[in-house]
Write a protein that holds these residues in place. Structure first.
Motif, PDB file in Angstrom:
ATOM      1  N   SER A 237       0.884  -1.149   0.000  1.00  0.00           N
ATOM      2  CA  SER A 237       0.000   0.000   0.000  1.00  0.00           C
ATOM      3  C   SER A 237       0.929   1.206   0.000  1.00  0.00           C
ATOM      4  CB  SER A 237      -0.880  -0.024   1.249  1.00  0.00           C
ATOM      5  OG  SER A 237      -1.604   1.172   1.340  1.00  0.00           O
TER       6      SER A 237
ATOM      7  N   SER B  76     -15.554  -2.312  -1.871  1.00  0.00           N
ATOM      8  CA  SER B  76     -16.349  -2.127  -0.656  1.00  0.00           C
ATOM      9  C   SER B  76     -16.608  -3.472   0.018  1.00  0.00           C
ATOM     10  CB  SER B  76     -17.666  -1.426  -0.983  1.00  0.00           C
ATOM     11  OG  SER B  76     -18.248  -2.014  -2.116  1.00  0.00           O
TER      12      SER B  76
ATOM     13  N   ASP C 232      -8.152  -1.956   4.496  1.00  0.00           N
ATOM     14  CA  ASP C 232      -8.021  -0.516   4.243  1.00  0.00           C
ATOM     15  C   ASP C 232      -7.496  -0.255   2.836  1.00  0.00           C
ATOM     16  OD1 ASP C 232      -8.949   0.068   6.722  1.00  0.00           O
ATOM     17  OD2 ASP C 232      -6.984   0.499   7.621  1.00  0.00           O
ATOM     18  N   ALA C 233      -6.495  -1.047   2.433  1.00  0.00           N
ATOM     19  CA  ALA C 233      -5.913  -0.857   1.096  1.00  0.00           C
ATOM     20  C   ALA C 233      -6.956  -1.139   0.017  1.00  0.00           C
ATOM     21  CB  ALA C 233      -4.706  -1.772   0.919  1.00  0.00           C
TER      22      ALA C 233
ATOM     23  N   VAL D 143     -10.231  -0.801   0.304  1.00  0.00           N
ATOM     24  CA  VAL D 143     -11.177   0.319   0.287  1.00  0.00           C
ATOM     25  C   VAL D 143     -10.550   1.510  -0.436  1.00  0.00           C
ATOM     26  CG1 VAL D 143     -12.384   2.012   1.720  1.00  0.00           C
ATOM     27  CG2 VAL D 143     -12.456  -0.414   2.343  1.00  0.00           C
ATOM     28  N   ALA D 144      -9.273   1.749  -0.173  1.00  0.00           N
ATOM     29  CA  ALA D 144      -8.579   2.857  -0.848  1.00  0.00           C
ATOM     30  C   ALA D 144      -8.565   2.654  -2.367  1.00  0.00           C
ATOM     31  CB  ALA D 144      -7.154   2.975  -0.319  1.00  0.00           C
ATOM     32  N   CYS D 145      -8.580   1.387  -2.790  1.00  0.00           N
ATOM     33  CA  CYS D 145      -8.623   1.080  -4.236  1.00  0.00           C
ATOM     34  C   CYS D 145     -10.039   1.135  -4.795  1.00  0.00           C
ATOM     35  CB  CYS D 145      -8.059  -0.314  -4.506  1.00  0.00           C
ATOM     36  SG  CYS D 145      -6.288  -0.458  -4.264  1.00  0.00           S
TER      37      CYS D 145
END
Ligand SMILES: Nc1nc2c(ncn2[C@@H]2O[C@H](COP(=O)(O)OP(=O)(O)O)[C@@H](O)[C@H]2O)c(=O)[nH]1
Ligand SMILES: [Mg+2]
Length: 423
Positions: A52, A101, A93-94, A96-98
């Motif tokens: 990430s 969902s 988290d990574a 979601v950042a991409c």
């Protein structure tokens, strides 16, 4: 626009490996980002560093599973992570950042259904397979995921389609010289289908019982040793045993496996007249449990009157002989318990025994077949050809809703809501 979803496919908690599952159109882009461009070849497991930004998250086995040959039918991926909670959080988290969902319960299977990878009955079979606690349940569920029930219902639907085609010919060409036996053949086929459906419903009890498990209620007068028997049968000190009559008030449930079937044994309050309001409620609940149970064990001791019918267990045979026609046991010494367990296992097997075609396994199936059979009945009795045609179409629709091939939007939340997240 279809979203890309992810969820942990393995149970949470510390373990060697946790599998993070992804599905949706962004899978390939996400893998490229996490693996710094090193996406493994399709369907080949490969070890990759997951990044990430500049943060190395884990070294993991990565699977790239392009659609439509995946479980969901979409582009999919699996990340076999080390199962530490911090790793799982960081990877989530990574993702979601991409732009991915978190998945709702049953979301993967639901997508598989939408994309025609499996039908509704097969999806229910998968839910049952995950829930299966015994080998008999596993076999039944697996058979359903393999499409055994779907084939039966599809076959009925196909036969109905033929009947409907013949019926339409009668409607469209009333004055033509159609072979006179068409109507008789059609009615005979309707009757045959109707009786097959009736037999299927009659034989469905065992399938439903095996899926949900059985309930055996332990009832009888106070102080004969019902609670002691529950403890002895389950090998647990679950129920309070006391020389004081009226000790058991709440119904107490313990799950055991008998004859490869999950059975909930329910210990109940002793049946007697009582002025104690709490105990009276217990006595009322005991009756309700007995009414709903798949099997009632009537427990007595050698000094109580023998009930007229049913499975009667006489406890305390260390004190006196059991009357004829009862199963003698002693919860105290353990005498007769092995025989009683064998008898109960035999009953459990008999209540769930299956032979022949795959049985229906849910109330939903029973209701759908019942509806189809009712329309067939009305079709057979219809005087107007158009009316008969309409009833046949309704019967086919009822069958189609069972497999999910027609009009099931309203059903999907109910079916897939029972799944766990990640399936
Ligand atoms: N002698 C003898 N006493 C028993 C046996 N089973 C239970 N008891 C006793 O009978 C009394 C009532 O037992 P309990 O299990 O509470 O009966 P329940 O009211 O029917 O649930 C207790 O004092 C137990 O110890 C048995 O097999 N033999
Ligand atoms: Mg008791």
């Amino acid at each position: 626009m279809v979203s890309t979803i992810f969820a942990l496919a393995t149970a949470s908690g510390r373990a060697a490996i946790a599998i993070m599952r992804l599905s949706g159109p962004a899978c390939h882009d996400i893998l490229r980002a996490l693996c710094r461009g090193q996406v493994p070849p399709p369907r080949r497991a490969a070890l990759r560093s997951l990044w990430s930004g500049d943060d190395l998250l884990d070294r993991a086995l990565v699977l790239w599973l392009p659609g439509p040959g995946s479980y969901t039918g979409e582009d999919s991926a699996e990340l076999h992570l080390h199962a530490g909670p911090a790793i799982i959080d960081a990877v989530a988290d990574a993702l979601v950042a991409c732009g991915a969902s978190p998945a709702e319960p049953g979301a993967f299977t639901r997508r598989g259904f939408r994309n025609g990878r499996l039908d509704l009955l097969e999806a229910e079979g998968i839910a049952d397979l995950i829930e299966a606690e015994t080998q008999a349940q596993r076999r039944q569920a697996l058979r359903q995921t393999e499409g055994a029930l779907s084939r039966l219902y599809d076959d009925w639907a196909a036969r109905l389609r033929l009947v409907l085609a013949q019926q339409e010919a009668l409607i469209d060409f009333p004055d033509e010289a159609l072979p006179p036996e068409i109507e008789a053949t059609l009615l005979a086929e309707l009757a045959a289908l109707g009786s097959e459906m009736a037999a299927h419903m009659a034989a469905g009890g065992p399938g439903e019982r095996l899926r949900r498990g059985l309930v055996f209620a332990i009832v009888g007068p106070p102080n004969v040793g019902k609670s002691s028997l529950l403890n002895a049968l389950t090998g647990r000190d679950a129920a309070i045993v006391s020389a004081l009559p009226g000790t058991t008030r709440d119904a107490l449930e313990v799950r055991v496996v008998l004859g490869d079937v999950p059975v909930t044994l329910v210990d109940t309050a002793g049946q007697r007249e009582t002025s104690d309001a709490v105990e009276a409620e217990g006595v009322r609940r005991a009756r309700a449990h007995a009414e709903q149970a798949d099997l009632v064990l009537q427990v007595i001791d050698p000094f109580s009157p023998v009930p007229p019918a049913g499975l009667v267990v006489c406890n305390k045979i260390d004190q006196a002989l059991a009357p004829a026609g009862t199963i003698g046991v002693s919860a105290l010494t353990g005498a007769g318990l092995a025989d009683l367990t064998a008898t109960l296992a035999g009953r459990a097997r008999a209540l769930t025994a299956q032979s022949g075609p795959p049985p229906l396994t849910r109330a939903r199936h029973r209701a759908g077949i019942g509806e189809a059979a009712a329309h067939l009945d009305r079709a057979a009795q219809a005087h107007w050809p158009e009316l008969r045609g309409e009833e046949l179409r309704l019967a086919m629709r009822a069958l189609g809703r069972l497999t999910g091939r027609i009009g099931v939007e309203d059903l999907l939340d109910t079916v897939f809501g029972q799944f766990c997240i990640g399936k």
